[in-house]
Motif scaffolding. Sequence first.
Motif, mmCIF file in Angstrom:
data_model
loop_
_atom_site.group_PDB
_atom_site.id
_atom_site.type_symbol
_atom_site.label_atom_id
_atom_site.label_comp_id
_atom_site.label_asym_id
_atom_site.label_seq_id
_atom_site.Cartn_x
_atom_site.Cartn_y
_atom_site.Cartn_z
ATOM 1 N N MET A 47 28.150 40.705 47.343
ATOM 2 C CA MET A 47 26.855 40.380 46.748
ATOM 3 C C MET A 47 27.013 40.122 45.251
ATOM 4 N N ALA A 48 27.941 40.839 44.631
ATOM 5 C CA ALA A 48 28.166 40.648 43.199
ATOM 6 C C ALA A 48 28.611 39.215 42.904
ATOM 7 N N LEU A 49 29.362 38.627 43.836
ATOM 8 C CA LEU A 49 29.776 37.237 43.664
ATOM 9 C C LEU A 49 28.575 36.307 43.617
ATOM 10 N N ALA A 101 39.100 30.953 45.141
ATOM 11 C CA ALA A 101 39.257 32.393 45.367
ATOM 12 C C ALA A 101 39.313 32.705 46.863
ATOM 13 N N ALA A 102 38.483 32.035 47.659
ATOM 14 C CA ALA A 102 38.441 32.294 49.100
ATOM 15 C C ALA A 102 39.760 31.936 49.771
ATOM 16 N N PHE A 103 40.349 30.810 49.407
ATOM 17 C CA PHE A 103 41.630 30.400 50.001
ATOM 18 C C PHE A 103 42.756 31.364 49.618
ATOM 19 N N VAL A 104 42.790 31.777 48.364
ATOM 20 C CA VAL A 104 43.837 32.701 47.918
ATOM 21 C C VAL A 104 43.733 34.041 48.646
ATOM 22 N N VAL A 105 42.513 34.550 48.748
ATOM 23 C CA VAL A 105 42.306 35.845 49.410
ATOM 24 C C VAL A 105 42.599 35.737 50.901
ATOM 25 N N LEU A 149 39.172 37.433 41.190
ATOM 26 C CA LEU A 149 39.629 36.046 41.169
ATOM 27 C C LEU A 149 38.480 35.079 40.920
ATOM 28 N N ASN A 150 37.383 35.280 41.641
ATOM 29 C CA ASN A 150 36.290 34.317 41.648
ATOM 30 C C ASN A 150 35.567 34.200 40.314
ATOM 31 N N VAL A 151 35.188 35.332 39.746
ATOM 32 C CA VAL A 151 34.345 35.313 38.549
ATOM 33 C C VAL A 151 35.007 34.580 37.378
ATOM 34 N N PRO A 152 36.236 34.944 36.980
ATOM 35 C CA PRO A 152 36.830 34.225 35.833
ATOM 36 C C PRO A 152 37.120 32.763 36.123
ATOM 37 N N ILE A 153 37.552 32.446 37.361
ATOM 38 C CA ILE A 153 37.833 31.041 37.688
ATOM 39 C C ILE A 153 36.551 30.219 37.628
ATOM 40 N N SER A 154 35.483 30.750 38.227
ATOM 41 C CA SER A 154 34.202 30.035 38.235
ATOM 42 C C SER A 154 33.662 29.873 36.818
ATOM 43 N N MET A 162 40.032 44.061 49.599
ATOM 44 C CA MET A 162 40.014 42.610 49.673
ATOM 45 C C MET A 162 38.816 42.028 48.922
ATOM 46 N N SER A 163 37.665 42.670 49.045
ATOM 47 C CA SER A 163 36.462 42.201 48.364
ATOM 48 C C SER A 163 36.583 42.342 46.850
ATOM 49 N N ILE A 164 37.189 43.435 46.397
ATOM 50 C CA ILE A 164 37.379 43.643 44.961
ATOM 51 C C ILE A 164 38.287 42.560 44.374
ATOM 52 N N ILE A 165 39.377 42.262 45.089
ATOM 53 C CA ILE A 165 40.298 41.222 44.622
ATOM 54 C C ILE A 165 39.590 39.866 44.550
ATOM 55 N N THR A 166 38.716 39.603 45.518
ATOM 56 C CA THR A 166 37.976 38.348 45.529
ATOM 57 C C THR A 166 37.130 38.196 44.268
ATOM 58 N N VAL A 167 36.469 39.284 43.875
ATOM 59 C CA VAL A 167 35.640 39.251 42.666
ATOM 60 C C VAL A 167 36.491 38.972 41.433
#
Length: 451
Positions: free
Chosen positions: A19-21, A194-198, A168-173, A161-166
């Motif tokens: 949800m944070a994403l 981020a989704a593909f990497v995770v 990755l996603n936030v700084p890239i976005s 897994m969800s923490i790692i996604t965040v």
Amino acid sequence: MKKILALAFPLIISQLISMALVLTDVWMMSRLNMSALAGGGLGASVYFFIFIIASSTVGCVANLIAIAYGQRLARPDYGNRQIRLAVKGAVLLSVILSVLLMFSFSYAPTVLKAANQPDEMITLAMEYVHALKWVMFPSLILLVLRGLTSALGNVRSIMVMSIITVFLNVPISYLLTFQFGMGLTGLGIGTAIAAFVVMIGYGAWVFKQTEYKPFAPWLNREEYSIKLIFSLLAMGLPIGIAALLEHGLIYGGTLMAGTISVASLALHQILLQCLSFTWNFNFGFSQAAAILVGRDFGSENHDGIKQTSWHSFILVTVMSVGLSLVFIIWPELIADLFQLDDGSNAMSGLLASVIWVVALCFIVDAWQLLAINLLRGMKIVSMPTVMTAIGYWVFGLPAAWFLMPLFGLAGIWAGIGIGLGITGILLLIQLLISVRHYTNKRRNNDFACVS
């Protein structure tokens, strides 16, 4: 209750992280401008309306694996084979649905125009959608992996897994959106990367573990067959239809809000995030309870089904009531988070007029979410779909349409609440009937054995 809480807590944390994403995307949209917030939110509604078809169908693999886990207790070889076939069927279905549904996004502008959405909003929405659609395939594969690990009890890995996604996603976005000036396109591409990497990283970790290695989809390739998707479709299509009906109610409200004003549409997106916030709490409990019910169903432990159903209902009711009170008492938290005060206080005033209606939706949404997940754990999917059709489309949408001219955005949310409430009551009645049926069946079997 300890079993539910132990299983639910990491799932809830994982859901909140996910949800944070979404919240960070909404926050970044709000930093661009009000039009980006409204258009991006509309685009997200389009994407998730289509994605829900795939995710609901593929996501039922967790229920099938949980049932196979229960069967494994008595017949280990049979249970393990059923888990392997469920994983392979879900992977195959993920590929097929990703290819088919990605083409469906090209029709979105026509639908939005027919729904009287402003041309500017349609342009912005599709800018976001065309980037975000690449998230579909990795998201579906992650659903398969999550279904396997959660059904077998390793929910902590999902949280990690969800923490790692965040991270990755936030700084890239952020980098793509603001530093490279890609706007809404940057948000979508960042999420996809981020989704593909995770997906690759989590998949590699899962199938290196001894417990999951036998279920790797590249092993026993001779087991692949188009027939593998039939059991998923038989269970998943009614679930997908039910989810579409629910999202039709929610996103039907989005289209209605867009006909009022840009401010109403923007605030509606923020209120949807509030509903999603509580939904993620409730979904964690519901998913944990459904896994336990699925295991009991597979092992024919009908008393366990009854106990889990009752305990989870108490927990989810207490939790949703508490969350509702927080939103009703402190609406300024939302206003401050999204910086709704623009000097005129128009947005804050609109929020104050509707937040209590939204908060009441939290409770009835929790009931329907729990009931439908518990029923899925017992492979009961057809009748709940009929009930959602009645609740959402016979009562919810007409009520929102009727109340909108009278109360504006508050009327739309009142209609949503009516739809969720009626659906929740119908599903709870169905759950009670089903639990009694299986309990009586167990007693009759015991009596027959004694006789």
